[in-house]
Write a protein that holds these residues in place. Structure first.
Motif, PDB file in Angstrom:
ATOM      1  N   ILE A  27     -36.683  28.292 -35.153  1.00 15.21           N
ATOM      2  CA  ILE A  27     -36.696  29.141 -33.960  1.00 15.21           C
ATOM      3  C   ILE A  27     -36.682  28.275 -32.706  1.00 15.21           C
ATOM      4  O   ILE A  27     -35.953  28.564 -31.748  1.00 15.21           O
ATOM      5  CB  ILE A  27     -37.903  30.093 -33.977  1.00 15.21           C
ATOM      6  CG1 ILE A  27     -37.731  31.121 -35.100  1.00 15.21           C
ATOM      7  CG2 ILE A  27     -38.070  30.794 -32.630  1.00 15.21           C
ATOM      8  CD1 ILE A  27     -38.961  31.963 -35.371  1.00 15.21           C
ATOM      9  N   GLU A  28     -37.461  27.205 -32.701  1.00 14.21           N
ATOM     10  CA  GLU A  28     -37.501  26.298 -31.554  1.00 14.21           C
ATOM     11  C   GLU A  28     -36.125  25.669 -31.315  1.00 14.21           C
ATOM     12  O   GLU A  28     -35.674  25.544 -30.169  1.00 14.21           O
ATOM     13  CB  GLU A  28     -38.547  25.204 -31.769  1.00 14.21           C
ATOM     14  CG  GLU A  28     -38.677  24.239 -30.619  1.00 14.21           C
ATOM     15  CD  GLU A  28     -39.133  24.872 -29.320  1.00 14.21           C
ATOM     16  OE1 GLU A  28     -38.698  24.399 -28.251  1.00 14.21           O
ATOM     17  OE2 GLU A  28     -39.909  25.841 -29.368  1.00 14.21           O
ATOM     18  N   PHE A  29     -35.436  25.291 -32.390  1.00 14.30           N
ATOM     19  CA  PHE A  29     -34.102  24.713 -32.261  1.00 14.30           C
ATOM     20  C   PHE A  29     -33.144  25.714 -31.628  1.00 14.30           C
ATOM     21  O   PHE A  29     -32.425  25.391 -30.669  1.00 14.30           O
ATOM     22  CB  PHE A  29     -33.587  24.253 -33.631  1.00 14.30           C
ATOM     23  CG  PHE A  29     -32.167  23.766 -33.592  1.00 14.30           C
ATOM     24  CD1 PHE A  29     -31.865  22.525 -33.073  1.00 14.30           C
ATOM     25  CD2 PHE A  29     -31.138  24.571 -34.053  1.00 14.30           C
ATOM     26  CE1 PHE A  29     -30.552  22.076 -33.017  1.00 14.30           C
ATOM     27  CE2 PHE A  29     -29.822  24.132 -34.009  1.00 14.30           C
ATOM     28  CZ  PHE A  29     -29.525  22.883 -33.492  1.00 14.30           C
ATOM     29  N   ILE A  30     -33.138  26.934 -32.139  1.00 17.07           N
ATOM     30  CA  ILE A  30     -32.238  27.957 -31.604  1.00 17.07           C
ATOM     31  C   ILE A  30     -32.571  28.253 -30.146  1.00 17.07           C
ATOM     32  O   ILE A  30     -31.682  28.419 -29.310  1.00 17.07           O
ATOM     33  CB  ILE A  30     -32.302  29.238 -32.462  1.00 17.07           C
ATOM     34  CG1 ILE A  30     -31.611  28.977 -33.798  1.00 17.07           C
ATOM     35  CG2 ILE A  30     -31.662  30.420 -31.754  1.00 17.07           C
ATOM     36  CD1 ILE A  30     -31.661  30.122 -34.759  1.00 17.07           C
ATOM     37  N   ALA A  31     -33.860  28.300 -29.810  1.00 17.59           N
ATOM     38  CA  ALA A  31     -34.266  28.543 -28.423  1.00 17.59           C
ATOM     39  C   ALA A  31     -33.770  27.423 -27.513  1.00 17.59           C
ATOM     40  O   ALA A  31     -33.302  27.680 -26.395  1.00 17.59           O
ATOM     41  CB  ALA A  31     -35.786  28.675 -28.337  1.00 17.59           C
ATOM     42  N   SER A  32     -33.860  26.186 -27.976  1.00 18.51           N
ATOM     43  CA  SER A  32     -33.405  25.049 -27.177  1.00 18.51           C
ATOM     44  C   SER A  32     -31.899  25.090 -26.952  1.00 18.51           C
ATOM     45  O   SER A  32     -31.416  24.828 -25.848  1.00 18.51           O
ATOM     46  CB  SER A  32     -33.792  23.734 -27.852  1.00 18.51           C
ATOM     47  OG  SER A  32     -35.187  23.601 -27.905  1.00 18.51           O
ATOM     48  N   GLY A  36     -29.954  25.554 -23.359  1.00 18.67           N
ATOM     49  CA  GLY A  36     -28.890  24.664 -22.905  1.00 18.67           C
ATOM     50  C   GLY A  36     -27.623  25.418 -22.545  1.00 18.67           C
ATOM     51  O   GLY A  36     -26.987  25.132 -21.523  1.00 18.67           O
ATOM     52  N   LEU A  37     -27.258  26.386 -23.363  1.00 18.77           N
ATOM     53  CA  LEU A  37     -26.071  27.192 -23.070  1.00 18.77           C
ATOM     54  C   LEU A  37     -26.254  27.993 -21.783  1.00 18.77           C
ATOM     55  O   LEU A  37     -25.322  28.106 -20.972  1.00 18.77           O
ATOM     56  CB  LEU A  37     -25.769  28.129 -24.242  1.00 18.77           C
ATOM     57  CG  LEU A  37     -25.319  27.448 -25.535  1.00 18.77           C
ATOM     58  CD1 LEU A  37     -25.221  28.466 -26.664  1.00 18.77           C
ATOM     59  CD2 LEU A  37     -24.014  26.715 -25.346  1.00 18.77           C
ATOM     60  N   ASP A  41     -24.024  27.814 -18.351  1.00 14.12           N
ATOM     61  CA  ASP A  41     -23.489  29.008 -17.690  1.00 14.12           C
ATOM     62  C   ASP A  41     -23.881  29.063 -16.215  1.00 14.12           C
ATOM     63  O   ASP A  41     -23.144  29.602 -15.391  1.00 14.12           O
ATOM     64  CB  ASP A  41     -23.974  30.279 -18.391  1.00 14.12           C
ATOM     65  CG  ASP A  41     -23.335  30.482 -19.757  1.00 14.12           C
ATOM     66  OD1 ASP A  41     -22.310  29.827 -20.052  1.00 14.12           O
ATOM     67  OD2 ASP A  41     -23.863  31.309 -20.535  1.00 14.12           O
ATOM     68  N   GLN A  42     -25.031  28.486 -15.885  1.00 17.25           N
ATOM     69  CA  GLN A  42     -25.517  28.485 -14.499  1.00 17.25           C
ATOM     70  C   GLN A  42     -25.001  27.272 -13.717  1.00 17.25           C
ATOM     71  O   GLN A  42     -25.379  27.059 -12.578  1.00 17.25           O
ATOM     72  CB  GLN A  42     -27.044  28.483 -14.486  1.00 17.25           C
ATOM     73  CG  GLN A  42     -27.660  29.719 -15.089  1.00 17.25           C
ATOM     74  CD  GLN A  42     -29.167  29.570 -15.315  1.00 17.25           C
ATOM     75  OE1 GLN A  42     -29.779  28.604 -14.882  1.00 17.25           O
ATOM     76  NE2 GLN A  42     -29.740  30.530 -16.010  1.00 17.25           N
ATOM     77  N   GLY A  43     -24.137  26.479 -14.346  1.00 16.07           N
ATOM     78  CA  GLY A  43     -23.568  25.316 -13.678  1.00 16.07           C
ATOM     79  C   GLY A  43     -24.515  24.130 -13.606  1.00 16.07           C
ATOM     80  O   GLY A  43     -24.313  23.226 -12.802  1.00 16.07           O
ATOM     81  N   LYS A  44     -25.535  24.119 -14.431  1.00 13.08           N
ATOM     82  CA  LYS A  44     -26.528  23.045 -14.401  1.00 13.08           C
ATOM     83  C   LYS A  44     -26.274  21.973 -15.457  1.00 13.08           C
ATOM     84  O   LYS A  44     -27.083  21.092 -15.647  1.00 13.08           O
ATOM     85  CB  LYS A  44     -27.932  23.622 -14.617  1.00 13.08           C
ATOM     86  CG  LYS A  44     -28.374  24.573 -13.534  1.00 13.08           C
ATOM     87  CD  LYS A  44     -29.746  25.108 -13.819  1.00 13.08           C
ATOM     88  CE  LYS A  44     -30.186  26.082 -12.751  1.00 13.08           C
ATOM     89  NZ  LYS A  44     -31.502  26.666 -13.060  1.00 13.08           N
ATOM     90  N   GLY A  45     -25.144  22.046 -16.135  1.00  8.95           N
ATOM     91  CA  GLY A  45     -24.840  21.087 -17.186  1.00  8.95           C
ATOM     92  C   GLY A  45     -24.383  19.746 -16.635  1.00  8.95           C
ATOM     93  O   GLY A  45     -24.121  19.591 -15.441  1.00  8.95           O
ATOM     94  N   ILE A  46     -24.279  18.776 -17.515  1.00  7.79           N
ATOM     95  CA  ILE A  46     -23.783  17.447 -17.170  1.00  7.79           C
ATOM     96  C   ILE A  46     -22.333  17.370 -17.632  1.00  7.79           C
ATOM     97  O   ILE A  46     -22.043  17.689 -18.788  1.00  7.79           O
ATOM     98  CB  ILE A  46     -24.622  16.352 -17.861  1.00  7.79           C
ATOM     99  CG1 ILE A  46     -26.078  16.436 -17.428  1.00  7.79           C
ATOM    100  CG2 ILE A  46     -24.046  14.966 -17.569  1.00  7.79           C
ATOM    101  CD1 ILE A  46     -27.007  15.526 -18.192  1.00  7.79           C
ATOM    102  N   PRO A  47     -21.415  16.943 -16.762  1.00  6.08           N
ATOM    103  CA  PRO A  47     -20.009  16.844 -17.154  1.00  6.08           C
ATOM    104  C   PRO A  47     -19.831  15.912 -18.363  1.00  6.08           C
ATOM    105  O   PRO A  47     -20.541  14.906 -18.500  1.00  6.08           O
ATOM    106  CB  PRO A  47     -19.323  16.277 -15.913  1.00  6.08           C
ATOM    107  CG  PRO A  47     -20.233  16.609 -14.779  1.00  6.08           C
ATOM    108  CD  PRO A  47     -21.614  16.585 -15.359  1.00  6.08           C
TER     109      PRO A  47
END
Length: 61
Positions: A27-32, A36-37, A41-47
C-alpha cells in the motif's frame, strides 16, 4: 478508481499467506507512486534530461 477500491484490488491480487506488514508495504508503494504521478500532473516533476544527468553523475567517477 478510488483509493479504497485500489487497495481492495491490490489485496485481492496478493497471495493468501501474505503478512500484514507486506500488505502495508504494498500500500505504501502504491501511495508513493500515486503521489509522484500527482506531482508530475501538477508540473512539479524533474525533467528526464535532468534525471539522466543525475544518474550519470552517480555512476561516473
Amino acid at each position: 478508481m478510488s483509493n479504497k477500491e485500489a487497495v481492495i484490488e491490490l489485496v485481492k491480487r496478493l497471495p493468501s499467506d501474505v503478512s500484514l506488514r507486506e500488505i502495508a508495504q504494498e500500500i505504501e508503494f502504491i501511495a508513493s507512486v500515486q503521489e509522484g504521478l500527482d506531482q508530475i500532473d501538477q508540473g512539479k516533476g524533474i525533467p528526464l534530461e535532468d534525471v539522466e544527468k543525475m544518474i550519470d553523475s552517480w555512476t561516473t567517477k
